[in-house]
Design an enzyme around this catalytic site. Sequence first.
Site, PDB file in Angstrom:
ATOM      1  N   TYR A  56     -38.006  13.962  96.454  1.00 52.68           N
ATOM      2  CA  TYR A  56     -37.264  15.174  96.808  1.00 52.68           C
ATOM      3  C   TYR A  56     -36.380  14.971  98.031  1.00 52.68           C
ATOM      4  CZ  TYR A  56     -39.796  17.516  93.147  1.00 52.68           C
ATOM      5  OH  TYR A  56     -40.281  17.869  91.907  1.00 52.68           O
ATOM      6  N   ASN A  92     -32.054  26.261  88.902  1.00 51.27           N
ATOM      7  CA  ASN A  92     -31.661  25.083  89.664  1.00 51.27           C
ATOM      8  C   ASN A  92     -32.157  25.169  91.106  1.00 51.27           C
ATOM      9  OD1 ASN A  92     -30.313  24.265  87.363  1.00 51.27           O
ATOM     10  ND2 ASN A  92     -28.360  25.138  88.027  1.00 51.27           N
ATOM     11  N   HIS A 109     -37.128  28.752  90.736  1.00 50.19           N
ATOM     12  CA  HIS A 109     -37.885  27.502  90.797  1.00 50.19           C
ATOM     13  C   HIS A 109     -37.846  26.863  92.178  1.00 50.19           C
ATOM     14  CE1 HIS A 109     -37.591  26.967  86.135  1.00 50.19           C
ATOM     15  NE2 HIS A 109     -38.515  27.824  86.503  1.00 50.19           N
ATOM     16  N   SER A 178     -31.510  24.936  78.305  1.00 48.21           N
ATOM     17  CA  SER A 178     -31.988  24.382  77.038  1.00 48.21           C
ATOM     18  C   SER A 178     -32.745  25.399  76.207  1.00 48.21           C
ATOM     19  CB  SER A 178     -32.908  23.190  77.311  1.00 48.21           C
ATOM     20  OG  SER A 178     -34.079  23.616  77.986  1.00 48.21           O
ATOM     21  N   LEU A 203     -23.485  23.545  76.241  1.00 43.49           N
ATOM     22  CA  LEU A 203     -22.862  22.406  75.573  1.00 43.49           C
ATOM     23  C   LEU A 203     -23.225  22.352  74.097  1.00 43.49           C
ATOM     24  CD1 LEU A 203     -23.035  19.335  77.994  1.00 43.49           C
ATOM     25  CD2 LEU A 203     -20.991  20.351  76.959  1.00 43.49           C
TER      26      LEU A 203
END
Length: 233
Positions: A56, A92, A109, A178, A203
């Site tokens: 991280y 993100n 998150h 996703s 996408l």
Amino acid sequence: MRDIRNIVILTGAGISAESGVATFRGPDGLWEGHRVEDVATPEAFARDPALVQAFYDARRAKLGTVEPNAAHKALARLDAEWPGELLIVTQNVDDLHERAGARRVLHMHGELKSAWCLACDGRIAWEQTLADGPSCVACGESGLLRPDIVWFGEMPYRMDEIDAALREADLFVSIGTSGAVYPAAGFVQTVRYLGARTLEMNLEPSQGSLFFDESRIGRAGDLVPAWVEEVLS
């Protein structure tokens, strides 16, 4: 859009990938060369804290090499100009939404530029390394700061706020996700059940694509600015 007042936007790795931020899990199942189980679970941190801290630290340092893209900037424009309620819920852990100028942002998150003290339970802004066991500026304890990141097996942050916003939403928009990671993947089903309109921009169709009223397929940097222009025109 005349009947739309409250908007909830969910963003995922796809929106930041165009800025050069590595997506959470690549096609080989790895995240920046590591098994997710080795760097993104409480068990991994207990087993090898040095590896997790170094991982991280590297992600945090890399933020200085990337910039917000057209999609981040378009959402910041929407945030500034939309007269109704708006919440950008991001999966993100980067700070690209904020650097683009968005203010109504919630990191479910966690954030790379935050550290969590396991001694006093405080969260503090942090941009340096955690690998050398620094002291918490709040309580003074050393060696007990960890990345303020929600790992597998941990509860995402501020779910009550997210749930309240979803219940009031007239429009739910998912960008660059996703549709595989819960609870975020279930947001579209919640708002659809409550009668909100739904739109995804990705996408490729997400795993939950069938729950959206409309899917726009392409790069976030192209699709999001065009959509924001439609909304504000």
